[in-house]
Design an enzyme around this catalytic site. Structure first.
Site, PDB file in Angstrom:
ATOM      1  N   GLY A 105      76.976  85.111  43.294  1.00  0.00           N
ATOM      2  CA  GLY A 105      75.480  84.604  43.167  1.00  0.00           C
ATOM      3  C   GLY A 105      75.037  85.112  41.930  1.00  0.00           C
ATOM      4  O   GLY A 105      74.588  84.423  41.103  1.00  0.00           O
ATOM      5  N   HIS A 106      75.132  86.346  41.729  1.00  0.00           N
ATOM      6  CA  HIS A 106      74.797  87.166  40.550  1.00  0.00           C
ATOM      7  C   HIS A 106      75.516  86.481  39.206  1.00  0.00           C
ATOM      8  O   HIS A 106      74.765  86.366  38.305  1.00  0.00           O
ATOM      9  CB  HIS A 106      75.091  88.640  40.479  1.00  0.00           C
ATOM     10  CG  HIS A 106      74.533  89.245  41.694  1.00  0.00           C
ATOM     11  ND1 HIS A 106      75.105  90.034  42.650  1.00  0.00           N
ATOM     12  CD2 HIS A 106      73.142  89.741  41.990  1.00  0.00           C
ATOM     13  CE1 HIS A 106      74.399  90.759  43.592  1.00  0.00           C
ATOM     14  NE2 HIS A 106      73.081  90.508  43.085  1.00  0.00           N
ATOM     15  N   GLY A 145      67.340  84.421  41.227  1.00  0.00           N
ATOM     16  CA  GLY A 145      68.040  83.261  42.301  1.00  0.00           C
ATOM     17  C   GLY A 145      67.208  82.729  43.358  1.00  0.00           C
ATOM     18  O   GLY A 145      66.269  83.491  43.898  1.00  0.00           O
ATOM     19  N   MET A 196      70.437  94.334  41.465  1.00  0.00           N
ATOM     20  CA  MET A 196      70.593  95.914  42.158  1.00  0.00           C
ATOM     21  C   MET A 196      72.113  95.989  42.219  1.00  0.00           C
ATOM     22  O   MET A 196      72.536  97.054  42.899  1.00  0.00           O
ATOM     23  CB  MET A 196      70.069  95.995  43.541  1.00  0.00           C
ATOM     24  CG  MET A 196      68.460  95.468  43.319  1.00  0.00           C
ATOM     25  SD  MET A 196      67.491  96.366  44.600  1.00  0.00           S
ATOM     26  CE  MET A 196      68.345  95.605  46.193  1.00  0.00           C
ATOM     27  N   GLN A 198      60.479  85.833  46.474  1.00  0.00           N
ATOM     28  CA  GLN A 198      60.572  86.815  45.271  1.00  0.00           C
ATOM     29  C   GLN A 198      60.351  85.945  44.122  1.00  0.00           C
ATOM     30  O   GLN A 198      59.638  86.392  43.192  1.00  0.00           O
ATOM     31  CB  GLN A 198      61.774  87.610  45.400  1.00  0.00           C
ATOM     32  CG  GLN A 198      62.311  88.231  43.870  1.00  0.00           C
ATOM     33  CD  GLN A 198      63.204  89.205  43.785  1.00  0.00           C
ATOM     34  OE1 GLN A 198      63.309  90.237  44.648  1.00  0.00           O
ATOM     35  NE2 GLN A 198      64.460  88.681  43.295  1.00  0.00           N
TER      36      GLN A 198
END
Ligand code: AMP
Length: 279
Positions: free
Chosen positions: A36-37, A147, A30, A153
């Site tokens: 992290g991304h 992740g 998003m 999720q």
């Protein structure tokens, strides 16, 4: 780096890569990217020849009183970071392009998505699954990287892929933290310095639970109660603390390998999640 604004242009690009015998990995995000991304992007590069990153704040996964409008956005910075990582294409559609007019079909998972965050965010995972399946279809990805920060999720998406025979391989990536231990999240930008300090209690409680487990204490109720107590002190509201199997999300009778300790709590007005899988 190619910038695709339409599903059609992304599909055409991916089809051309496949014709040339190249594999494609997708990293859905998003935006408002952080380390992290970027760790997901680096893992994706090892899994396929081409990497596509989607940057899309998906309106259908936000509840009516959630932060869709305020969610941080910075497309220019995101694209610069992705270019520097050597990403092949970014997919950044508008909500209108993504959904078209009057979409009436969405994807509902009926078990794993009802517990933990799903109990507090009833439409969230239907929004996630629907957009993720649409991203798989538009990108024709062979591999998709998610992740472990969002452990539920990941479990729900794996279940969708399994139950609907979706032809994509799901890869889970390690949770990345700040130096002080706070799990990286685009939402950390909402925290004041004092709130950030209080939010460290989340990972500290999980670290302590891990240490207790390693010392031989395997009663999940005791472990959950101890985490709850620590959060009650530091946080403004605790949504849940659970000890569940990382794949089925069912409560465990005894802590063991693959037990997911997961929590959600508010610090100020910011809802944070964190987790740890026992090894
Ligand atoms: P988001 O932009 O928050 O929807 O996240 C996009 C992807 O990045 C999801 O697969 C997340 O699980 C993953 N992600 C977000 N934060 C982290 C983190 N701190 N460590 C690892 N992965 C993360």
């Amino acid at each position: 780096m190619k910038v695709c604004r339409t599903k059609k242009s992304l599909s055409a690009l991916s089809a051309a890569w496949h014709r040339a015998g190249e594999t494609v990995a997708l990293v859905p995000t998003m935006g408002f990217l952080h380390e992290g991304h970027l760790s997901l992007v680096r893992l994706a590069k090892k899994k396929a020849r081409r990497v596509v990153v989607s940057v899309f704040v998906n309106p259908t996964q936000f509840g009516p009183n959630e932060d869709f409008a305020q969610y941080p956005r910075d497309e220019r910075r995101d694209f610069a970071l992705l270019r520097a990582e050597g990403v092949d294409a970014v997919f950044a559609p508008t909500p209108e392009e993504m959904y078209g007019a009057e979409a009436t079909v969405s994807l509902v998972e009926s078990k794993l998505s009802k517990v933990m965050c799903g109990a507090f965010r009833p439409i969230h995972f239907a929004g996630v699954l629907t957009v993720v399946l649409k991203l798989f279809n538009a990108s024709r990805a062979d591999v998709a990287v998610f992740g472990r920060k969002d452990a539920q999720q990941l479990a729900v998406i794996r279940r969708m892929v399994r139950d609907l025979d979706v032809p994509v391989r799901i890869v889970g990536a390690p949770l990345v933290r700040e130096k002080d231990g706070l799990a990286l999240s685009s939402r950390n930008t909402y925290l004041s310095p004092a709130e950030h300090e209080r939010a460290l209690a989340l990972h500290e409680a999980l670290d302590e639970a891990e240490a207790d487990y390693k010392a031989g204490r395997t009663d999940p109720r005791r472990s959950v109660a101890k985490i709850e107590k620590a959060l009650a002190k530091a946080c403004d509201r605790v949504d849940y603390v659970v000890a569940v199997d990382a794949d089925t999300l069912e409560p465990v009778k005894k802590l063991g390998p693959n037990t997911l300790l997961a929590l959600a709590a508010y610090v100020g007005k910011t809802r944070l999640i964190d987790n740890h899988v026992l090894r």
